[in-house]
Design a protein around this motif. Structure first.
Motif, PDB file in Angstrom:
ATOM      1  N   UNK A 104     -49.227-135.983 -65.434  1.00  0.00           N
ATOM      2  CA  UNK A 104     -47.896-135.509 -65.816  1.00  0.00           C
ATOM      3  C   UNK A 104     -47.180-134.815 -64.661  1.00  0.00           C
ATOM      4  N   UNK A 105     -47.810-134.814 -63.492  1.00  0.00           N
ATOM      5  CA  UNK A 105     -47.315-134.079 -62.324  1.00  0.00           C
ATOM      6  C   UNK A 105     -47.312-132.576 -62.560  1.00  0.00           C
ATOM      7  N   UNK A 106     -48.120-132.127 -63.519  1.00  0.00           N
ATOM      8  CA  UNK A 106     -48.407-130.705 -63.652  1.00  0.00           C
ATOM      9  C   UNK A 106     -49.578-130.379 -62.733  1.00  0.00           C
ATOM     10  N   UNK A 107     -49.837-129.098 -62.512  1.00  0.00           N
ATOM     11  CA  UNK A 107     -50.962-128.675 -61.685  1.00  0.00           C
ATOM     12  C   UNK A 107     -52.134-128.340 -62.596  1.00  0.00           C
ATOM     13  N   UNK A 108     -53.228-129.060 -62.471  1.00  0.00           N
ATOM     14  CA  UNK A 108     -54.437-128.738 -63.235  1.00  0.00           C
ATOM     15  C   UNK A 108     -55.178-127.599 -62.541  1.00  0.00           C
ATOM     16  N   UNK A 109     -55.549-126.591 -63.322  1.00  0.00           N
ATOM     17  CA  UNK A 109     -56.270-125.449 -62.749  1.00  0.00           C
ATOM     18  C   UNK A 109     -57.556-125.232 -63.536  1.00  0.00           C
ATOM     19  N   UNK A 124     -54.755-116.530 -65.342  1.00  0.00           N
ATOM     20  CA  UNK A 124     -53.693-117.050 -66.207  1.00  0.00           C
ATOM     21  C   UNK A 124     -52.365-116.381 -65.900  1.00  0.00           C
ATOM     22  N   UNK A 125     -52.400-115.066 -65.764  1.00  0.00           N
ATOM     23  CA  UNK A 125     -51.173-114.335 -65.467  1.00  0.00           C
ATOM     24  C   UNK A 125     -50.612-114.727 -64.103  1.00  0.00           C
ATOM     25  N   UNK A 126     -51.490-114.847 -63.123  1.00  0.00           N
ATOM     26  CA  UNK A 126     -51.058-115.166 -61.769  1.00  0.00           C
ATOM     27  C   UNK A 126     -50.447-116.561 -61.696  1.00  0.00           C
ATOM     28  N   UNK A 127     -51.073-117.520 -62.363  1.00  0.00           N
ATOM     29  CA  UNK A 127     -50.611-118.910 -62.259  1.00  0.00           C
ATOM     30  C   UNK A 127     -49.324-119.157 -63.023  1.00  0.00           C
TER      31      UNK A 127
END
Length: 547
Positions: free
Chosen positions: A120-125, A140-143
């Motif tokens: 989806x062109x999202x960033x997987x973390x 979670x807060x940082x990303x």
């Protein structure tokens, strides 16, 4: 030294891997070591990471892709599962440029959602579910992620985190039970780029061994390079079975193992939690042809097999490799003797992996040669180029270099060097044949009475004493100086005497390198990737000094 083949004709074979070029540069070094051209490899990549799975699903749909516990799925089933995972993310309002955290232990669900997010062109973390609530909340807060996926069906730890987040559960016939946290409608997407070398695919949180976690942005090209390079260098085939003991939240687990197997159309067995007995059982069942991990993992396997009277020989196993931390020669010999195979080695970091790799066995303590497209400089403290065999700080650049630390300009500036290079913070040297050897880290160096002491050297010496399983050396600050402190973990059923260790150090180390104190410990602190947590040892020393 022979010159490398023309960049356009670079071939991935052992002969070319040994042809390391040295050519003049104006500033700041006269020598640059490079591994030749990566043009062919880069041109063979799809535009996005998921294209690797799509290729296999079209070419060999019924070939086994993943094994997790008692479940096995094909490439066609994996591709279809990724499609369903994509729809769940779309329903959660995920758009290109968003961040999606996947709190997981190695599982089919983790793979499906990592690839679905990148599609989806999202960033997987991907985040290790065994991290504490405080650590996960900080990431979670940082990303600023749009949502969090918890692989609750495969991880009790992920289920605990999901319950705390009031996540909604979903079930799938292939990837099983997952839960999604409530959508953060205030999340802001980052820019999206069509080029595979510019678009972020993965956001990994890495502290390495030196400090607070940083969010490392890795492109689609970077992740594919890890797998494609390894597959071609070590001649991986569709018949290979990878035993993936490294977390998917680590570059070894995600890039060097999973992506390598997918590139070649091989099979990956996903191991959620490593246990030596399970590893030996898989080995005896001929379920492993290729395995890679940090050296401490293999030390545990050998200790278990020895205590249980079990052989580690297998007709199916054809390649063992280490990475992630230094390998001392004593443990290297033990691994090779136990498995009956010569061991491969490599060097890299979350920010750029690989830097060097070996197509097969390495020479002594070397960690391979520069790979295609990778350039290395060895820099002295005075800013001049180090001579052949002389140690210096390792600078690197290549097509797999990170896009940068997320929201951390200070950290980016700290590692940035002229002409597109970054410093690794490691000290190393390159020999006449292009083999890289690691000496230590610039931040790990212990300065004792004005002399530099590299912990890896002291660790290698003490590990040769019979009855020693693991060694970790750290510095302890004293008035105007530093002391060398060695923590030693004995092998099961053995207890080396401190006097014996001290005598060995005296015989094999110059005076300023010898430990001031040797501490025997039943178990060294080991992180989820198998690395020794020296920060814990340093904190222990600091606490003791205050008492």
């Amino acid at each position: 030294m022979s010159q490398p083949k023309a960049r356009e004709q670079y071939a991935f074979d052992a002969t070319v891997q040994s042809e390391i070029k040295i050519h003049p540069m104006n500033f700041p070094a006269q020598n640059v070591f490079d591994g030749g051209s990566a043009e062919r490899l880069l041109a063979s990549m799809p535009s996005r990471l998921t294209g690797l799975i799509e290729r296999q699903a079209i070419a060999t749909p019924d070939r086994r892709a993943l094994i997790s516990g008692s479940k096995t799925i094909t490439y066609a089933e994996l591709w279809q599962a990724i499609g369903r995972a994509k729809q769940l993310l779309k329903d959660a309002s995920v758009v290109p440029g968003d961040r999606v955290m996947i709190v997981n232990e190695n599982s089919i669900a983790a793979v499906a959602f990592i690839f679905a997010a990148t599609a989806l062109d999202a960033w997987a973390s991907p985040i290790n579910a065994r991290m504490s609530a405080r650590e996960i909340d900080a990431c979670r807060s940082f990303s600023g992620c749009r949502t969090v996926v918890y692989t609750v069906g495969d991880s009790s730890s992920a289920a605990d985190h999901a319950a705390r987040a009031h996540a909604s559960a979903y079930d799938d016939p292939v990837f099983g039970k997952v839960a999604l946290a409530p959508t953060d409608m205030n999340a802001r997407p980052e820019p999206v780029y069509p080029e595979k070398e510019r678009q972020t695919a993965i956001l990994l949180f890495s502290s390495g061994t030196t400090g607070a976690p940083k969010g490392v942005r890795l492109s689609h090209q970077s992740i594919m390079y890890m797998g494609g390079n390894m597959a071609e260098l070590r001649k991986i085939t569709p018949d290979d079975m990878f035993y993936n003991i490294a977390p998917l939240s680590h570059v070894i687990g995600l890039g060097a193992m999973l992506t390598t197997a997918i590139w070649a159309g091989g099979t990956t067995e996903l191991v959620a939690q490593f246990r030596p007995d399970n590893f030996v059982a898989a080995l005896h069942a001929n379920r492993i042809s290729y395995v890679m991990g940090v050296p401490t993992i293999f030390a545990k396997v050998i200790e278990y097999a020895t205590a249980s009277g079990l052989s580690l020989r297998s007709d199916r196993l054809r390649f063992i490799a280490v990475g992630g931390m230094p390998l001392d020669l004593t443990l290297k010999a033990q691994i090779e003797n136990a498995f009956g195979l010569e061991i491969g080695n490599s060097y890299g970091m979350t920010e750029i992996s690989p830097i060097t790799r070996s197509p097969g066995a390495t020479v002594g303590k070397t960690v391979g040669v520069p790979q295609p497209g990778i350039e290395i400089r060895i820099m002295r403290e005075d800013g001049r180029n180090a001579a052949i065999g002389e140690p210096g700080e390792i600078w690197v650049k290549g097509p797999n270099l990170m896009l940068g630390y997320y929201k951390n300009d200070a950290a980016n500036e700290e590692v940035r060097r002229p002409e597109g290079f970054m410093t690794t913070g490691d000290i190393g040297s390159i020999d006449q044949d292009g083999n890289l050897s690691l000496v230590g880290r610039t931040k790990d160096v212990i300065i004792r009475s004005g002399f530099n002491v590299y912990p890896v050297e002291v660790e290698a010496v003490l590990s040769q004493v019979p009855g020693v399983a693991l060694v970790a050396v750290v510095g302890r600050a004293v008035d105007g100086n530093e002391e060398v402190i060695a923590y030693v973990q004995p092998t099961a059923g053995r207890q080396p005497k401190i006097a014996e260790l001290e005598a060995w150090a005296k015989e094999n180390l110059t005076a300023y390198k010898r430990p001031t104190e040797i501490i025997l410990t039943n178990e060294l602190p080991i992180g989820p990737t198998g690395k020794i947590l020296k920060s814990v040892l340093k904190a222990d020393l600091a606490g003791s000094s205050k008492q």
